[in-house]
Design an enzyme around this catalytic site. Structure first.
Site, mmCIF file in Angstrom:
data_model
loop_
_atom_site.group_PDB
_atom_site.id
_atom_site.type_symbol
_atom_site.label_atom_id
_atom_site.label_comp_id
_atom_site.label_asym_id
_atom_site.label_seq_id
_atom_site.Cartn_x
_atom_site.Cartn_y
_atom_site.Cartn_z
ATOM 1 N N ASP A 169 0.826 -1.115 0.077
ATOM 2 C CA ASP A 169 -0.039 0.025 -0.171
ATOM 3 C C ASP A 169 0.911 1.191 -0.040
ATOM 4 O O ASP A 169 0.466 2.297 -0.726
ATOM 5 C CB ASP A 169 -1.040 -0.243 1.344
ATOM 6 C CG ASP A 169 -1.736 -1.078 1.350
ATOM 7 O OD1 ASP A 169 -1.939 -1.824 0.339
ATOM 8 O OD2 ASP A 169 -2.305 -1.311 2.328
ATOM 9 N N TYR A 218 -6.705 -10.086 9.706
ATOM 10 C CA TYR A 218 -5.386 -9.993 9.186
ATOM 11 C C TYR A 218 -4.161 -10.414 9.752
ATOM 12 O O TYR A 218 -3.132 -11.256 9.165
ATOM 13 C CB TYR A 218 -5.181 -8.363 8.638
ATOM 14 C CG TYR A 218 -3.834 -8.049 7.695
ATOM 15 C CD1 TYR A 218 -4.043 -7.865 6.180
ATOM 16 C CD2 TYR A 218 -2.429 -8.094 8.132
ATOM 17 C CE1 TYR A 218 -3.058 -7.642 5.631
ATOM 18 C CE2 TYR A 218 -1.489 -7.877 7.210
ATOM 19 C CZ TYR A 218 -1.797 -7.597 5.982
ATOM 20 O OH TYR A 218 -0.868 -7.292 5.047
HETATM 21 C C1 GLA Z 1 -3.767 -4.774 3.071
HETATM 22 C C2 GLA Z 1 -2.210 -4.511 3.530
HETATM 23 C C3 GLA Z 1 -1.184 -5.017 2.395
HETATM 24 C C4 GLA Z 1 -1.442 -6.148 1.684
HETATM 25 C C5 GLA Z 1 -3.202 -6.128 1.575
HETATM 26 C C6 GLA Z 1 -3.525 -7.564 1.061
HETATM 27 O O1 GLA Z 1 -3.855 -3.619 2.516
HETATM 28 O O2 GLA Z 1 -1.930 -3.163 4.437
HETATM 29 O O3 GLA Z 1 0.144 -4.908 3.066
HETATM 30 O O4 GLA Z 1 -1.308 -7.331 2.585
HETATM 31 O O5 GLA Z 1 -3.819 -5.958 2.817
HETATM 32 O O6 GLA Z 1 -2.823 -7.779 0.073
#
Ligand code: GLA
Length: 359
Positions: A169, A218
């Site tokens: 990101d 997550y």
């Molecule tokens: C979030 C995290 C990223 C990545 C995505 C999944 O956006 O911030 O680093 O792991 O999830 O691809």
């Protein structure tokens, strides 16, 4: 009125003076390559037109004052504050890190205007963190590249916020531009820019299911990938070959499926990047669809309303569609032929009244 006039106006109303610096950082949507950016894989995000505009003036008294049009309170923070699960944490953490790295001020007055919905999986937090670090860098004329800014922004998320995200990101919002996809090797941080097609649009639709990445799921996926790394004896688990992967069959079934997603998603992303750059959009779309199945069944990061939205997006004529971002809700991304967009969108949003168009 441009976004810069608007933010300058907002800043003057709040603090009675002109800001020292203004900046815009876009949000991002990931086209393919999910949960591989902390496992040595490739990702393919692109920047959105939506984003976060900030105005900032440095202070040296350890105080942070932030006014925003999208949040109804003025946040008053101190440079020594710990994270408190408030939206201003990203700014506080970024200013703390910039200061401790020797290029940022010891406090700031700030105005923030965002067109990115929070909790939608389109990187509002990365955009604000990168925006603040970049403003501090530019004010100090510090010699830091956008990649170095992205690495610092990830550090804010990992160490200050406590969100164990990868680097996608921050790199996407710091480097990608609308109209181009960022083909990023998350191991080396080398990247290429790939032009998006003129014949299709990448459409982002929110499922109506809101979630926060720091709410735990997550982190659980990240820990499951850590278990795969420990069993495989390597960090770049996305790059395992079939024999390496099959040697992990003794692991609990769910952990093995996480590993299989990492391996196949990385391969799909490489194939999709090639398809995109060669203008093979049907192949690109098919890989998006396969990616969704892998996220749903192997990585188990989808939820029923998102699956239903993706299934209809595909059935109503998208070239490809999938969940995008951290998962467990948030947005889908669909690749749709220009001439189908209006009818496709009307039908999809009618069938899913809780969903809404984002970009
Ligand atoms: C979030 C995290 C990223 C990545 C995505 C999944 O956006 O911030 O680093 O792991 O999830 O691809």
């Amino acid at each position: 009125m441009t976004q810069y006039d608007a933010i300058e106006d907002a800043f003057k109303r709040l603090f009675d003076v002109t800001p020292a610096i203004c900046g815009f950082t876009p949000g991002r949507v990931n086209l393919i390559g999910e949960h591989v950016d902390y496992n040595g894989g490739r990702v393919l995000p692109t920047a959105l037109d939506l984003g976060v505009t900030i105005a900032l003036s440095p202070r040296e008294d350890g105080r942070i004052n932030i006014g925003s049009d999208s949040f109804d309170d003025i946040a008053k923070r101190g440079m020594g504050d710990a994270a408190s699960e408030h939206w201003s944490d990203y700014i506080t953490g970024a200013l703390q890190l910039a200061h401790s790295e020797g290029f940022g001020p010891n406090g700031a007055d700030m105005a923030v205007i965002t067109t990115l919905p929070f909790g939608a999986g389109i990187s509002s937090s990365a955009a604000i963190t990168v925006g603040v670090l970049r403003a501090a860098r530019d004010l100090a004329s510090a010699e830091l590249s956008d990649t170095e800014i992205a690495v610092l922004a990830r550090k804010v998320e990992n160490d200050y916020i406590g969100m164990p995200c990868g680097i996608m990101d921050q790199m996407a919002v710091a480097i990608a531009r609308p109209g181009q996809a960022l083909s990023l090797n998350t191991e080396t941080l080398n990247f290429d820019l790939v032009d998006l097609p003129k014949t299709h649009k990448m459409v982002v639709i929110h499922s109506g299911v809101f979630r926060q990445l720091n709410e735990g799921r997550y982190k659980i996926r990240k820990e499951e990938c850590d278990a795969v790394k420990a069993a495989a004896g390597r960090d770049d688990i996305c790059r395992m070959n079939d024999d390496d992967l099959n040697a992990l069959k003794h692991l609990p079934d769910a952990i093995f499926r996480r590993a299989r997603h990492c391996v196949t998603e990385h391969r799909r992303t490489m194939a999709a990047t090639k398809a995109l750059s060669e203008g093979r959009l049907e192949d690109f779309g098919a890989l998006m669809n396969e990616s969704h199945i892998s996220m749903r069944d192997d990585f188990e990061m989808s939820v029923e309303p998102v699956d239903a939205l993706v299934a209809d997006a595909q059935a109503f004529g998208a070239t490809g569609a999938r969940l995008t971002g951290g998962g467990f809700g948030g947005c889908i991304v669909a690749c749709v032929k220009n001439e189908h967009i209006n009818a496709w969108q009307d039908r999809l949003l009618k069938a899913h009244p809780e969903a809404f168009w984002v970009a």
